[in-house]
Design a protein around this motif. Structure first.
Motif, mmCIF file in Angstrom:
data_model
loop_
_atom_site.group_PDB
_atom_site.id
_atom_site.type_symbol
_atom_site.label_atom_id
_atom_site.label_comp_id
_atom_site.label_asym_id
_atom_site.label_seq_id
_atom_site.Cartn_x
_atom_site.Cartn_y
_atom_site.Cartn_z
ATOM 1 N N GLN A 53 26.586 -77.695 -11.154
ATOM 2 C CA GLN A 53 26.393 -76.255 -11.332
ATOM 3 C C GLN A 53 26.563 -75.834 -12.791
ATOM 4 N N THR A 54 27.585 -76.360 -13.467
ATOM 5 C CA THR A 54 27.830 -75.948 -14.851
ATOM 6 C C THR A 54 26.806 -76.539 -15.808
ATOM 7 N N ASP A 55 26.399 -77.794 -15.591
ATOM 8 C CA ASP A 55 25.457 -78.411 -16.525
ATOM 9 C C ASP A 55 24.051 -77.832 -16.392
ATOM 10 N N THR A 56 23.728 -77.240 -15.240
ATOM 11 C CA THR A 56 22.427 -76.597 -15.067
ATOM 12 C C THR A 56 22.518 -75.080 -15.211
ATOM 13 N N ASP A 57 23.714 -74.587 -15.623
ATOM 14 C CA ASP A 57 23.913 -73.141 -15.771
ATOM 15 C C ASP A 57 23.507 -72.411 -14.499
ATOM 16 N N ASP A 58 24.175 -72.789 -13.412
ATOM 17 C CA ASP A 58 23.905 -72.215 -12.088
ATOM 18 C C ASP A 58 22.448 -72.398 -11.673
ATOM 19 N N PHE A 59 21.930 -73.613 -11.895
ATOM 20 C CA PHE A 59 20.587 -74.003 -11.465
ATOM 21 C C PHE A 59 19.475 -73.220 -12.159
ATOM 22 N N THR A 60 19.707 -72.839 -13.414
ATOM 23 C CA THR A 60 18.690 -72.130 -14.186
ATOM 24 C C THR A 60 18.241 -72.904 -15.417
ATOM 25 N N ARG A 61 18.918 -74.007 -15.750
ATOM 26 C CA ARG A 61 18.629 -74.710 -16.993
ATOM 27 C C ARG A 61 18.323 -76.179 -16.697
ATOM 28 N N GLU A 62 17.106 -76.621 -17.047
ATOM 29 C CA GLU A 62 16.707 -78.025 -16.936
ATOM 30 C C GLU A 62 17.046 -78.604 -15.570
ATOM 31 N N VAL A 63 16.709 -77.859 -14.539
ATOM 32 C CA VAL A 63 17.011 -78.277 -13.176
ATOM 33 C C VAL A 63 15.755 -78.870 -12.548
ATOM 34 N N ASP A 64 15.937 -79.871 -11.678
ATOM 35 C CA ASP A 64 14.817 -80.534 -11.020
ATOM 36 C C ASP A 64 15.130 -80.642 -9.529
ATOM 37 N N VAL A 65 14.127 -81.055 -8.762
ATOM 38 C CA VAL A 65 14.287 -81.154 -7.307
ATOM 39 C C VAL A 65 15.505 -81.978 -6.902
ATOM 40 N N PRO A 66 15.767 -83.155 -7.529
ATOM 41 C CA PRO A 66 16.947 -83.926 -7.125
ATOM 42 C C PRO A 66 18.262 -83.160 -7.272
ATOM 43 N N ASP A 67 18.333 -82.216 -8.228
ATOM 44 C CA ASP A 67 19.556 -81.426 -8.385
ATOM 45 C C ASP A 67 19.789 -80.541 -7.162
ATOM 46 N N PHE A 68 18.738 -79.906 -6.679
ATOM 47 C CA PHE A 68 18.873 -79.062 -5.480
ATOM 48 C C PHE A 68 19.196 -79.909 -4.252
ATOM 49 N N GLU A 69 18.562 -81.078 -4.156
ATOM 50 C CA GLU A 69 18.830 -81.953 -3.018
ATOM 51 C C GLU A 69 20.280 -82.426 -3.024
ATOM 52 N N ALA A 70 20.788 -82.786 -4.195
ATOM 53 C CA ALA A 70 22.183 -83.220 -4.291
ATOM 54 C C ALA A 70 23.129 -82.088 -3.924
ATOM 55 N N ALA A 71 22.838 -80.889 -4.434
ATOM 56 C CA ALA A 71 23.695 -79.740 -4.127
ATOM 57 C C ALA A 71 23.714 -79.458 -2.629
ATOM 58 N N ALA A 72 22.555 -79.581 -1.984
ATOM 59 C CA ALA A 72 22.483 -79.318 -0.547
ATOM 60 C C ALA A 72 23.347 -80.301 0.240
ATOM 61 N N ARG A 73 23.417 -81.554 -0.227
ATOM 62 C CA ARG A 73 24.256 -82.545 0.465
ATOM 63 C C ARG A 73 25.738 -82.322 0.186
ATOM 64 N N LEU A 74 26.056 -81.810 -1.000
ATOM 65 C CA LEU A 74 27.457 -81.658 -1.396
ATOM 66 C C LEU A 74 28.102 -80.393 -0.847
ATOM 67 N N VAL A 75 27.304 -79.341 -0.676
ATOM 68 C CA VAL A 75 27.893 -78.025 -0.421
ATOM 69 C C VAL A 75 28.697 -77.986 0.876
ATOM 70 N N ASP A 76 28.253 -78.711 1.908
ATOM 71 C CA ASP A 76 28.971 -78.693 3.181
ATOM 72 C C ASP A 76 30.321 -79.394 3.091
ATOM 73 N N ARG A 77 30.484 -80.296 2.127
ATOM 74 C CA ARG A 77 31.725 -81.054 2.002
ATOM 75 C C ARG A 77 32.643 -80.484 0.915
ATOM 76 N N ALA A 78 32.131 -79.549 0.128
ATOM 77 C CA ALA A 78 32.910 -79.000 -0.977
ATOM 78 C C ALA A 78 33.902 -77.942 -0.491
ATOM 79 N N ASP A 79 34.962 -77.774 -1.252
ATOM 80 C CA ASP A 79 35.992 -76.773 -0.967
ATOM 81 C C ASP A 79 35.633 -75.498 -1.710
ATOM 82 N N SER A 80 35.052 -74.520 -1.000
ATOM 83 C CA SER A 80 34.568 -73.301 -1.648
ATOM 84 C C SER A 80 35.709 -72.485 -2.248
ATOM 85 N N SER A 81 36.870 -72.538 -1.631
ATOM 86 C CA SER A 81 38.024 -71.813 -2.167
ATOM 87 C C SER A 81 38.455 -72.391 -3.506
ATOM 88 N N ALA A 82 38.480 -73.728 -3.589
ATOM 89 C CA ALA A 82 38.833 -74.364 -4.860
ATOM 90 C C ALA A 82 37.803 -74.054 -5.931
#
Length: 488
Positions: A298-327
């Protein structure tokens, strides 16, 4: 290298047809039935029959091979083919296709020999093709090199690591441990940025801060670099350090030498690559790793607005369900130090604007991460498309630059401006540089030091940008000091 299909059943035939249309690889399909081989050749497929089923005969017919798909018609031939393929090509990637008739005992025995199995009845040839592709070969080599390391692997992030480097180092450490290799995430320098400290503390990452007095050869049996690609360049390793693994998303400036190299500059972050490794190896990332990788992405793509590609969105989709949103929320909203606020304030006061380009020097710094925050903040100004912020310590001038909405490749621009007097590089919209103070200043006088650094950095950058200065850099520096003449 050949991509090989052993056997050609209901899955193997359509797969062979698809592979045969790929011009970059020579396809060899081996069948012990000469008539089947003739039929395949009539369809334009390079099919060769194998009379003797021993490893030497297979190597003679097929040549060099890096990936093999096992897809015979008869289910009882799958295990013998798996044994044959592994004996002939111990380092190749093997994928076996089970069908409903494969016995449970054969499934277990085949699984022990190959790198991946699939249920052919439930999958398409496109799915099989993807699993037999370059990612499979890459993972096979990656695991082999990890297992070759007899001792602890040092996973080195770049100096003063950012979230992408931190998460990638910890993530690769967990992957190494899952394959049976001891590993330690390491870095040189400091973790000063408040969000970076929050990331490490809240997720309880145990990173080792290396110093020059550490005996690297004594403590570590191997070295991996993440989020950078060369020893001694943006890390404290000796340049002669032999590197086993490099995983990075930055375009390299020079030849990268390592036993395993994965450089993909079309990806928005190294965290994307590491998340892909978890996925391809079938390892579920724990919550703390998923959270860190998602934040690094998220930080390296500036919230998915900078130099982002399809694999970045795919990775985020796999990670989001396992991530701690509160943290994640607590990491994104840490307390800000007074030093950081003072640096941002100095950057605002001392800014210089020519056309849509802003440069600013903040003088002596204690926290280099504040430069990046200032560069991001100043990019929000109306009419500004490019920012460059610099400051210095006793030994090094640090530069952080940002751009948006332009055709400028900022990494190339900084290399052109500063590559001959220091190290510089990065991406089209986010880049940085480090220059030894001794390359710019000979005297120790603080006033002279600030003046010379301001003049050289500003004029070199604007010259590279093709912008003529309306006022000398030294005049702007005098305004910042609040004097009529420099030195007063």
């Amino acid at each position: 290298m050949n991509r090989l299909v052993l056997g050609c059943g209901s899955v193997g035939l359509p797969l062979a047809e698809r592979l045969a249309r790929r011009p970059e690889r020579l396809l060899v399909v081996l069948e012990d039935d000469e008539r089947r081989a003739d039929s395949l050749r009539e369809e334009g497929i390079d099919a060769r029959s194998l009379e003797r089923t021993d490893p030497d005969a297979l190597r003679t017919v097929a040549g060099a091979v890096d990936s093999i798909v096992l897809a015979p018609d008869e289910t009882d031939r799958l295990l013998p083919l798996a044994r044959l393929a592994r004996a002939a090509y111990p380092d190749a990637f093997l994928l076996a296709c089970f069908d409903s008739g494969t016995a449970a005992a054969d499934r277990t025995a085949v699984s022990d020999l190959v790198d991946r199995t699939i249920d052919a009845a439930a999958e398409t040839s496109e799915y099989v093709l993807d699993r037999a592709g370059d990612d499979g070969v890459r993972m096979r080599k990656f695991k082999r090199i990890l297992r070759d390391i007899d001792g602890t692997l040092a996973v080195i992030a770049h100096d003063n690591p950012d979230p992408d480097a931190i998460a990638s180092a910890v993530g690769l450490t967990r992957i190494a441990e899952a394959t049976g290799t001891d590993a330690t995430p390491c870095y040189y320098g400091n973790i000063n940025h408040q969000e970076n400290r929050a990331l490490v503390n809240l997720l309880e990452y145990d990173l080792r801060n290396l110093t020059e007095d550490v005996d690297l050869d004594e403590e570590f049996a191997g070295f991996a670099l993440v989020d950078h690609s060369r020893p001694g360049i943006n890390d404290g390793l000796p340049e002669s350090t032999p590197i086993d693994i490099v995983i990075d998303h930055h375009p390299p400036r020079a030849l990268v030498e390592a036993r395993f190299v994965d450089l993909r500059s079309n990806f928005g972050s190294t965290s994307t690559l590491i998340a892909g490794y978890f996925h391809q190896l079938g390892i579920e990332p724990p919550a703390d790793i998923a959270t860190g990788l998602l934040y690094g992405l998220q930080t390296d793509t500036d919230d998915f607005t900078r130099e982002v590609d399809v694999p970045d969105f795919e990775a985020a989709a796999r990670l989001v369900d396992r991530a701690d949103s509160s943290a994640l929320q607590r990491i994104e909203s840490p307390s800000v130090t007074a030093d950081t606020l003072e640096t941002v304030a100095s950057a605002i006061v001392n800014r210089r604007v020519e056309k849509d380009v802003l440069t600013t020097g903040v003088g002596r710094i204690s926290d280099r991460d504040a430069l990046a925050q200032a560069a991001d903040k100043l990019l929000e100004m109306d009419g500004i498309s490019t920012t460059l912020v610099f400051g210095y310590t006793e030994e090094v001038v640090y530069i952080s630059a940002r751009s948006r909405g332009t055709d400028l490749d900022l990494g190339e621009a900084l290399r052109d401006a500063f590559g001959q007097i220091g190290s510089a590089g990065g991406h089209a919209e986010m880049a940085g540089a480090q220059i030894p103070v001794g390359m710019l200043v000979e005297e120790d006088d603080e006033a002279d030091r600030g003046e010379v650094i301001e003049e050289v950095i500003t004029e070199r950058f604007f010259e590279t940008m093709g912008i003529e200065l309306t006022r000398p850099a030294t005049a702007v520096y005098a305004d910042f000091l609040g004097t009529d003449e420099l030195g007063e």
